[in-house]
Design a protein around this motif. Structure first.
Motif, PDB file in Angstrom:
ATOM      1  N   THR A 195       0.822  -1.203   0.000  1.00 34.40           N
ATOM      2  CA  THR A 195       0.000   0.000   0.000  1.00 34.40           C
ATOM      3  C   THR A 195       0.859   1.257   0.000  1.00 34.40           C
ATOM      4  O   THR A 195       0.600   2.207  -0.749  1.00 34.40           O
ATOM      5  CB  THR A 195      -0.933   0.000   1.221  1.00 34.40           C
ATOM      6  OG1 THR A 195      -1.848  -1.098   1.107  1.00 34.40           O
ATOM      7  CG2 THR A 195      -1.713   1.299   1.324  1.00 34.40           C
ATOM      8  N   ALA A 199       1.799   3.505  -3.379  1.00 35.29           N
ATOM      9  CA  ALA A 199       1.330   4.894  -3.408  1.00 35.29           C
ATOM     10  C   ALA A 199       2.406   5.816  -3.951  1.00 35.29           C
ATOM     11  O   ALA A 199       2.132   6.765  -4.691  1.00 35.29           O
ATOM     12  CB  ALA A 199       0.905   5.334  -2.011  1.00 35.29           C
ATOM     13  N   CYS A 285      -1.609   9.324   5.838  1.00 37.52           N
ATOM     14  CA  CYS A 285      -1.679   7.917   6.235  1.00 37.52           C
ATOM     15  C   CYS A 285      -2.323   7.743   7.605  1.00 37.52           C
ATOM     16  O   CYS A 285      -2.112   6.720   8.259  1.00 37.52           O
ATOM     17  CB  CYS A 285      -0.268   7.316   6.253  1.00 37.52           C
ATOM     18  SG  CYS A 285       0.690   7.574   4.753  1.00 37.52           S
ATOM     19  N   LEU A 309      -4.284   7.817   1.878  1.00 36.80           N
ATOM     20  CA  LEU A 309      -4.183   6.389   2.194  1.00 36.80           C
ATOM     21  C   LEU A 309      -4.913   6.020   3.478  1.00 36.80           C
ATOM     22  O   LEU A 309      -5.275   4.867   3.682  1.00 36.80           O
ATOM     23  CB  LEU A 309      -2.717   5.967   2.319  1.00 36.80           C
ATOM     24  CG  LEU A 309      -1.884   6.010   1.054  1.00 36.80           C
ATOM     25  CD1 LEU A 309      -1.118   7.322   0.965  1.00 36.80           C
ATOM     26  CD2 LEU A 309      -0.907   4.860   1.022  1.00 36.80           C
ATOM     27  N   SER A 334      -5.963   6.276  -2.838  1.00 38.43           N
ATOM     28  CA  SER A 334      -5.195   5.108  -3.276  1.00 38.43           C
ATOM     29  C   SER A 334      -5.611   3.899  -2.463  1.00 38.43           C
ATOM     30  O   SER A 334      -5.717   3.976  -1.235  1.00 38.43           O
ATOM     31  CB  SER A 334      -3.694   5.359  -3.091  1.00 38.43           C
ATOM     32  OG  SER A 334      -2.946   4.183  -3.302  1.00 38.43           O
TER      33      SER A 334
END
Length: 391
Positions: A195, A199, A285, A309, A334
């Motif tokens: 992930t 990204a 994040c 994210l 994303s």
């Protein structure tokens, strides 16, 4: 990284086609300690694969789901978990790309290979096997493959359910990798590392010499940093309120750190001051709208890109005025780093094996599977990035 051959065994010749009794960590309700108990795992049906899980780890999505934060409708009892690696124990009718004994990685964002999204190079979404936190049964027949010892259903989670010694997955949600790849580290590719790295590579397409700001230095944020480092970013700024994350961040390429608690100005102003107007790319994040706004404003006018994210369970909408998008900044979401699991994960595993990516920094703790509640607590307290559980 150790790239020597790792030999694992399964009992496939004795169990194929039969119900398997094994140990699993069952969630009986939100926030309740997981219970290690015997469960029954049915054989795989058409286009399904039964996998012996050897290693699994805990992601913040597991934690949020365990708390009951991310799901409007919750099914219990349930087997959580979505980061893992293991070996194919048996395959159902129609599965041709995997066989008994193959080393595999499960992934929550499936790839059927035939839908309009899978055929497109513009997205990694899948119309049939895309991630859905509300989904709790198999696509094939709308039933579960797990049950209690007295026959009551136990529900699935994120297409994977890896907190079990054996699990059944749609074949679209599992991919074969090189048998020489160390499975304990390959488990990280099921979610967090893919992930974050994806990204940086696939979604932002970070360029050499560029500047990056990462908001939230958990495993995903640090994986973003690793991806940006590999791409040659010249300035990688890490933002977190936990200073213990800074030491780990240096190992994956973060060049500067900002603790918002130490500032008397907004974070975006600090970043703007040290980057001549803002970074080229920012990554949120955390899953916090205030942090998202700071990430957005920390990018440079004219071309700045913010990649989202973090998981945002709140019903609140984006904290942006439409006119702010006329300044040239962009924002994009994303999922799974833009990776198509079946098509691209084997190559990513190869890059890890040859040292392009360093996975060693992400596994901070290792515990036996029966200590899973202790592993959850380590994540809650911010003491671990990934605690690898040995099944």
């Amino acid at each position: 990284m150790d790239v020597g051959y790792h030999s694992y065994e399964t009992e496939s010749t004795h169990t194929a086609g039969k119900v398997i009794t094994c140990r699993a960590a069952v969630a009986w309700g939100p926030g309740q300690p997981l219970v290690i108990e015997d469960v029954q795992v049915a054989p795989p049906q058409k286009m399904e694969v039964r996998v012996k899980i050897l290693f699994t780890s805990i992601c913040h999505t597991d934690l949020s789901s365990w708390k009951g934060e991310n799901e409007a409708q919750r099914a219990y009892p349930r087997i959580l978990g979505h980061e893992a690696a293991g070996i194919v124990e048996s395959v159902g009718e129609g599965v041709e790309d995997m066989k008994i004994g193959d080393h595999v990685i499960p992934f929550f964002q499936g790839e059927c290979g035939t839908c309009i999204c899978c055929r497109s190079q513009k997205t990694n979404l899948c119309q049939k096997f895309g991630v859905n936190p509300l989904k709790s049964v198999m696509v094939n027949d709308g039933k579960t493959r797990f049950s209690t010892m007295d026959g009551n259903p136990i529900f699935h989670f994120l297409n994977t359910s890896t907190f079990s010694q054996y699990t059944v997955l749609d074949s679209a949600c599992v991919v074969k990798i090189d048998t020489k790849a160390p499975l304990e580290k390959m488990s990280l590719l099921s979610c967090g590392v893919s992930t974050g790295v994806g990204a940086a590579w696939n979604v932002a397409n970070v360029q050499p010499g560029s500047s990056v700001a990462i908001f939230g230095l958990g495993a995903v944020g640090l994986a973003v940093a690793e991806g940006a480092r590999v791409r040659g970013a010249s300035k990688i700024i890490g933002v977190d309120i936990n200073p213990s994350k800074f030491f780990k961040g240096k190992a994956v390429g973060i060049t500067e750190f900002i603790n918002p608690k130490d500032l008397d100005v907004p974070v975006h102003e600090k970043i703007g001051a040290i980057t001549e107007g803002g970074v080229d790319y920012s990554f949120e994040c955390v899953g916090n709208l205030e942090v998202l706004r700071e990430a957005f404003l920390s990018t440079h006018t004219g071309w700045g890109l913010t990649v989202l994210l973090g998981i945002h369970p709140s019903p609140m909408l984006l904290p942006l005025h439409p006119m702010e998008l006329f300044n040239g900044r962009q924002i994009v979401g994303s999922i799974f780093g833009g990776f198509k699991g079946k098509t691209q994960l084997p190559k990513l595993a190869e890059q890890c094996m040859c040292g392009t990516l360093n996975l060693d920094e992400f596994i901070t703790h290792e515990l036996p599977f029966h200590n899973i509640n202790e592993a959850f607590q380590l994540l809650i307290e911010g003491k671990s990035l990934r605690c690898l559980l040995h099944l």
